[in-house]
Design a protein around this motif. Sequence first.
Motif, short mmCIF file in Angstrom:
data_model
loop_
_atom_site.label_atom_id
_atom_site.label_comp_id
_atom_site.label_asym_id
_atom_site.label_seq_id
_atom_site.Cartn_x
_atom_site.Cartn_y
_atom_site.Cartn_z
N ASP A 234 15.06 12.72 3.60
CA ASP A 234 15.98 13.62 4.01
C ASP A 234 17.08 14.30 2.81
OD1 ASP A 234 17.30 11.28 3.29
OD2 ASP A 234 18.22 10.67 5.26
N LYS A 235 16.67 13.80 1.56
CA LYS A 235 17.48 14.20 0.33
C LYS A 235 19.02 13.74 0.49
CE LYS A 235 13.82 16.55 -0.97
NZ LYS A 235 13.00 15.84 -1.98
N LYS A 236 19.19 12.64 1.02
CA LYS A 236 20.54 12.09 1.10
C LYS A 236 21.02 11.64 -0.24
CE LYS A 236 22.87 8.21 3.23
NZ LYS A 236 22.73 6.80 4.03
N TYR A 237 20.15 11.23 -1.23
CA TYR A 237 20.71 10.87 -2.63
C TYR A 237 20.29 11.86 -3.55
CZ TYR A 237 20.67 6.57 0.12
OH TYR A 237 20.81 5.64 0.88
N GLU A 238 21.23 11.65 -4.50
CA GLU A 238 21.05 13.03 -5.51
C GLU A 238 19.69 12.50 -6.40
OE1 GLU A 238 23.56 14.63 -9.69
OE2 GLU A 238 24.56 13.30 -8.25
#
Length: 423
Positions: A234-238
């Motif tokens: 979900d691309k929550k983290y950089e």
Amino acid sequence: MRYLTSDDFRVLQAVELGSRNHELVPTQMIHSIGGLKSPTATNRAIGDLAKLKLLARLRNAKYDGFRITYTGYDYLALKSMLNRDTLYSLGTTIGVGKESDIYSVSDGKGQQRVLKIHRLGRTSFKTVKNNRDYLKNKQTSNWMYLSRLAAQKEYEFMRVLYDNGFIIPEPFDNSRHCVLMEWIDGVTMKHLRNHANFKKLYSDLMNFIVKLANHGLIHCDFNEFNIIIRNNEDKKYEYDFVVIDFPQCVSTQHVDAEMYFKRDVDGIRDFFEKKFRYVPEDDDVMLDTEGFGEGYRYAYPDFYRDVKREKDLDVEVQASGYKKDKRKESRDLEAAVRAMRDHEGGEEVEDEQAEEEEEEEEDESEEIEEDYSEDEYSEESEEEPELDLNSESNAEENEKIIQALSSGTQNLKIDKLGNYILE
């Protein structure tokens, strides 16, 4: 563990305290430190703990005494974190490393966490064994002592790195040889099959090495076994990686700092060459020096060119090499982790292999008697377990040794079997 009484834990703690000065803690001393109402209660608790292999004897000892086992030490660490409400339940083993066991645990709210239990002295890697001349007698209490120092140092490293924004698991608690930390949903980079943007991952990892050095620290074991790739769908983290395993970190002022830095860099380069056939080279046409690899000026970091000190985290956590630390604990820990740092290519240890190694250790040290037979402490027996302090052959000598231990006299020596001998 839930069926152990408060008296059991008091006796277990008494043996732990006594082990600071004695490899084998005399039974009378256990009763004195534990503070139970009667010797009978102490004897019964010792019997119950011995059946569970939380306490053990030394075979052929000159006096009757006990030592705490690694399992007993585990119980004390878990109990203290349970009392602090940082841990509630213990799950399955999720990994076995060179010098540690990793467990899945949860807190009182059901939040999954990770428990790392340091077990220095367990592995049978030949290169490590050859360097371990600082504990030739392999006394169990000394390995526990070193494991506790390693866990405390790793917790300190993790806390200061997390507070300074480094991509590592959040540390929650530390007790004895255990470190409780955040659960990371992902897989180790070793088991990574493919990656959507492995060139960016390469550059990010190299930047991590440089950033860490700019803050005064070098990881010393930066490889595919100690990097977790997140399930970041979900691309929550950089950043989609997390770095673990810090007890062997050294200062950039360490005499071998440049060598350790280069080894960390080479570990990443070798992995990407084998896994992705990715071998970037310096490109003088490019002006961008904010990263490394394809599209940047430099293919990989250089210690003297790229490291520019920004903070003194090595001084804050008293990392090895930042100055001449004269404390005994620091010297002991440095001797222990030096073998870990000098062991190249962090290999994983499978459960079956770890069991074989533990059996080898037991075969090599036959004088250690880990437990009692069921006959010696039978549940059906109504008699109180007898702790033979007053056998006719050794009664007088036992009494003299116990008095000497209690008074702190200096005329005691220890033979190679761990027996106390009066001069």
